[in-house]
Design a protein around this motif. Structure first.
Motif, PDB file in Angstrom:
ATOM      1  N   ALA A 117       0.805  -1.218   0.000  1.00 46.71           N
ATOM      2  CA  ALA A 117       0.000   0.000   0.000  1.00 46.71           C
ATOM      3  C   ALA A 117       0.843   1.275   0.000  1.00 46.71           C
ATOM      4  N   LEU A 118       1.952   1.295   0.728  1.00 47.84           N
ATOM      5  CA  LEU A 118       2.736   2.525   0.818  1.00 47.84           C
ATOM      6  C   LEU A 118       3.343   2.940  -0.521  1.00 47.84           C
ATOM      7  N   PRO A 119       4.049   2.046  -1.240  1.00 48.89           N
ATOM      8  CA  PRO A 119       4.539   2.480  -2.555  1.00 48.89           C
ATOM      9  C   PRO A 119       3.423   2.808  -3.529  1.00 48.89           C
ATOM     10  N   LEU A 120       2.295   2.111  -3.433  1.00 51.53           N
ATOM     11  CA  LEU A 120       1.159   2.420  -4.294  1.00 51.53           C
ATOM     12  C   LEU A 120       0.643   3.823  -4.019  1.00 51.53           C
ATOM     13  N   ALA A 121       0.469   4.157  -2.737  1.00 54.80           N
ATOM     14  CA  ALA A 121       0.009   5.501  -2.366  1.00 54.80           C
ATOM     15  C   ALA A 121       1.005   6.561  -2.825  1.00 54.80           C
ATOM     16  N   ALA A 122       2.289   6.253  -2.728  1.00 55.05           N
ATOM     17  CA  ALA A 122       3.309   7.204  -3.168  1.00 55.05           C
ATOM     18  C   ALA A 122       3.218   7.451  -4.667  1.00 55.05           C
ATOM     19  N   VAL A 123       2.998   6.394  -5.447  1.00 55.83           N
ATOM     20  CA  VAL A 123       2.880   6.546  -6.899  1.00 55.83           C
ATOM     21  C   VAL A 123       1.664   7.399  -7.248  1.00 55.83           C
ATOM     22  N   LEU A 124       0.515   7.090  -6.664  1.00 57.54           N
ATOM     23  CA  LEU A 124      -0.709   7.836  -6.966  1.00 57.54           C
ATOM     24  C   LEU A 124      -0.545   9.314  -6.644  1.00 57.54           C
ATOM     25  N   SER A 125       0.078   9.617  -5.510  1.00 63.67           N
ATOM     26  CA  SER A 125       0.265  11.012  -5.107  1.00 63.67           C
ATOM     27  C   SER A 125       1.311  11.704  -5.971  1.00 63.67           C
ATOM     28  N   LEU A 126       2.414  11.014  -6.216  1.00 61.07           N
ATOM     29  CA  LEU A 126       3.521  11.630  -6.941  1.00 61.07           C
ATOM     30  C   LEU A 126       3.143  11.965  -8.375  1.00 61.07           C
ATOM     31  N   THR A 127       2.491  11.052  -9.070  1.00 62.25           N
ATOM     32  CA  THR A 127       2.139  11.306 -10.468  1.00 62.25           C
ATOM     33  C   THR A 127       1.161  12.467 -10.591  1.00 62.25           C
ATOM     34  N   ALA A 128       0.216  12.552  -9.664  1.00 65.04           N
ATOM     35  CA  ALA A 128      -0.792  13.616  -9.740  1.00 65.04           C
ATOM     36  C   ALA A 128      -0.193  14.975  -9.396  1.00 65.04           C
ATOM     37  N   VAL A 129       0.521  15.057  -8.287  1.00 65.15           N
ATOM     38  CA  VAL A 129       1.049  16.342  -7.834  1.00 65.15           C
ATOM     39  C   VAL A 129       2.113  16.865  -8.791  1.00 65.15           C
ATOM     40  N   THR A 130       2.989  15.988  -9.267  1.00 63.68           N
ATOM     41  CA  THR A 130       4.040  16.421 -10.193  1.00 63.68           C
ATOM     42  C   THR A 130       3.448  17.038 -11.446  1.00 63.68           C
ATOM     43  N   ALA A 131       2.450  16.378 -12.028  1.00 60.30           N
ATOM     44  CA  ALA A 131       1.836  16.906 -13.244  1.00 60.30           C
ATOM     45  C   ALA A 131       1.049  18.182 -12.971  1.00 60.30           C
ATOM     46  N   ALA A 132       0.412  18.278 -11.804  1.00 56.18           N
ATOM     47  CA  ALA A 132      -0.340  19.482 -11.468  1.00 56.18           C
ATOM     48  C   ALA A 132       0.562  20.706 -11.386  1.00 56.18           C
ATOM     49  N   VAL A 133       1.823  20.488 -11.052  1.00 59.49           N
ATOM     50  CA  VAL A 133       2.771  21.595 -10.918  1.00 59.49           C
ATOM     51  C   VAL A 133       3.521  21.876 -12.221  1.00 59.49           C
ATOM     52  N   THR A 134       3.869  20.825 -12.962  1.00 67.28           N
ATOM     53  CA  THR A 134       4.794  20.994 -14.100  1.00 67.28           C
ATOM     54  C   THR A 134       4.135  20.887 -15.464  1.00 67.28           C
ATOM     55  N   ALA A 135       2.831  20.603 -15.552  1.00 67.86           N
ATOM     56  CA  ALA A 135       2.181  20.484 -16.862  1.00 67.86           C
ATOM     57  C   ALA A 135       2.359  21.774 -17.656  1.00 67.86           C
ATOM     58  N   PRO A 136       2.500  21.694 -18.989  1.00 66.91           N
ATOM     59  CA  PRO A 136       2.880  22.866 -19.782  1.00 66.91           C
ATOM     60  C   PRO A 136       1.780  23.886 -20.016  1.00 66.91           C
ATOM     61  N   THR A 137       0.512  23.553 -19.759  1.00 62.13           N
ATOM     62  CA  THR A 137      -0.572  24.502 -20.025  1.00 62.13           C
ATOM     63  C   THR A 137      -1.514  24.562 -18.841  1.00 62.13           C
ATOM     64  N   ALA A 138      -2.305  25.618 -18.812  1.00 60.62           N
ATOM     65  CA  ALA A 138      -3.286  25.790 -17.740  1.00 60.62           C
ATOM     66  C   ALA A 138      -4.346  24.687 -17.775  1.00 60.62           C
ATOM     67  N   VAL A 139      -4.716  24.267 -18.984  1.00 61.38           N
ATOM     68  CA  VAL A 139      -5.718  23.204 -19.122  1.00 61.38           C
ATOM     69  C   VAL A 139      -5.233  21.935 -18.420  1.00 61.38           C
TER      70      VAL A 139
END
Length: 400
Positions: A117-139
């Protein structure tokens, strides 16, 4: 880049900086796929050891977890450009976490729930937060903020399930898996705030190739599971015939897509107005596709171990239900996306259902040969169907 004002709470439509850029699948992405397909053998092992309705439920829950991580990271790698160093580091980090979580699949409902569960939770959080910050457009940043909101709901369920006893754990993790899978299927909507993808620039051809390669490695891992079962069985005529029969079934499942089917998919994606939608459907279809291959792998293990034994409902569900999941998912995709090439697949699923009923009273070897007859017939029919469709000039986005 400026964007149009939002209307009725929906995302504005804009073109990303990489619009029109076609990237080939990188070696890192293929390496990433191999790490997650490793879960096929692990899931088959768990189901084989826990061959019951509860064991099936546990297997489905972990399968959903694995594929949700694969889907979210694959979309991240496409939207965020896997050639950028920060995206490569994201993919590598998810690979390491995913490898450890996948290795714990046979033990997740026993003595090692936190290790899963811990690595799974880390993956779910990391992929979402990273993209929310670094995605190239506002959309995309708004979209990934919605993904983060969904993860904020599912991650606590995974953690509570790990802390719970082995009895209630399945219920907690089933709820978490349902949230993750629904989010992937629906593109993580929130009330009044959803992704509008019709004019969203997206490297669809890249993801089509990702899906193509992912299906290949899924089938390859299933072949490895079959090979392990054959290696452990006696060398006699019934065992050899059963092993070869299952191999023929896998070849047919492969041919049902790769004998023209992938060209129809690519043509449809290239001509449809909403290039992201058919890719989203194809990614969503990986859940039942992988479930079908896991079921077939376990059915193959049982058949190879006792080829001349007695049939059973369990064996019939695995041997015939697995291919039905695989093929009916293709039928659904072709029906909803192109409106073509789905009838033959649906008829093959009906034939598998009837054959599965009869197989309850047949020895496993006979059941495998019956399955081969149905799937060979499907491949021969699809060869003509695919050729006819590909010979036609596409009239619009729905006629591939």
């Amino acid at each position: 880049m400026p964007s149009r004002p939002r209307a009725q709470g929906r995302d504005d439509v804009t073109r990303e900086p990489f619009a029109g850029l076609r990237r080939s699948v990188s070696p890192l992405e293929l390496f990433f796929d191999l790490v997650f397909v490793f879960a096929v053998g692990q899931l088959a092992e768990h189901l084989h050891e826990e061959l019951s309705w509860r064991g099936a439920g546990e297997t489905v829950v972990m399968l959903v977890a694995v594929l949700s991580c694969w889907a979210l990271t694959s979309f991240d790698a496409t939207f965020l450009d896997v050639e950028l160093p920060r995206t490569r580091w994201l993919v590598l980090t998810v690979m390491g976490l995913g490898l450890y979580a996948n290795a714990q699949i046979p033990h997740a409902f026993a003595g090692r729930p936190w290790a899963f569960a811990l690595p799974l939770a880390a993956v779910l959080s990391l992929t979402a937060v990273t993209a929310a910050v670094t995605a190239p457009t506002a959309v995309l940043r708004r979209h990934y903020r919605r993904v983060t909101a969904w993860a904020a709901f599912s991650v606590p369920l995974w953690l509570v399930g790990a802390a719970a006893g082995s009895g209630p754990r399945l219920a907690w993790w089933a709820a978490a898996a349902a949230v993750d899978m629904t989010g992937v299927w629906l593109a993580h909507p929130l009330p009044g705030n959803v992704l509008v993808s019709r004019d969203l620039a997206f490297d669809a051809e890249h993801m089509v190739e990702r899906i193509r390669l992912f299906i290949i490695v899924q089938l390859g891992e299933t072949v490895l599971t079959l090979g392990t079962a054959v290696s452990a069985a006696p060398v006699d005529a019934p065992t050899v015939a059963t092993g070869l029969g299952v191999f023929v079934a896998l070849v047919c499942l492969c041919a049902s897509y790769f004998r023209g089917g992938e060209e129809i998919l690519a043509r449809h994606v290239a001509t449809t107005a909403d290039r992201l939608l058919p890719v989203r459907r194809a990614v969503s279809g990986q859940y039942p596709t992988l479930a079908g291959l896991v079921a077939l792998a376990v059915g193959a293990e049982l058949a190879v171990a006792h080829p001349t034994g007695h049939g059973s409902t369990t064996l019939s569900l695995l041997l015939f239900g697995g291919p039905v999941l695989y093929v009916i998912t293709q039928a659904w995709w072709y029906y909803t996306s192109t409106g073509r090439a789905w009838v033959a697949r649906l008829l093959a699923c009906l034939a598998c259902a009837v054959a599965g009923l009869a197989a309850r009273w047949l020895p496993p070897l006979a059941s495998v040969l019956l399955l081969d007859a149905v799937l060979v017939g499907l491949v021969l029919a699809l060869k003509q169907v695919h050729r006819r469709i590909l010979d036609e000039a596409p009239a619009d986005g729905r006629r591939a």
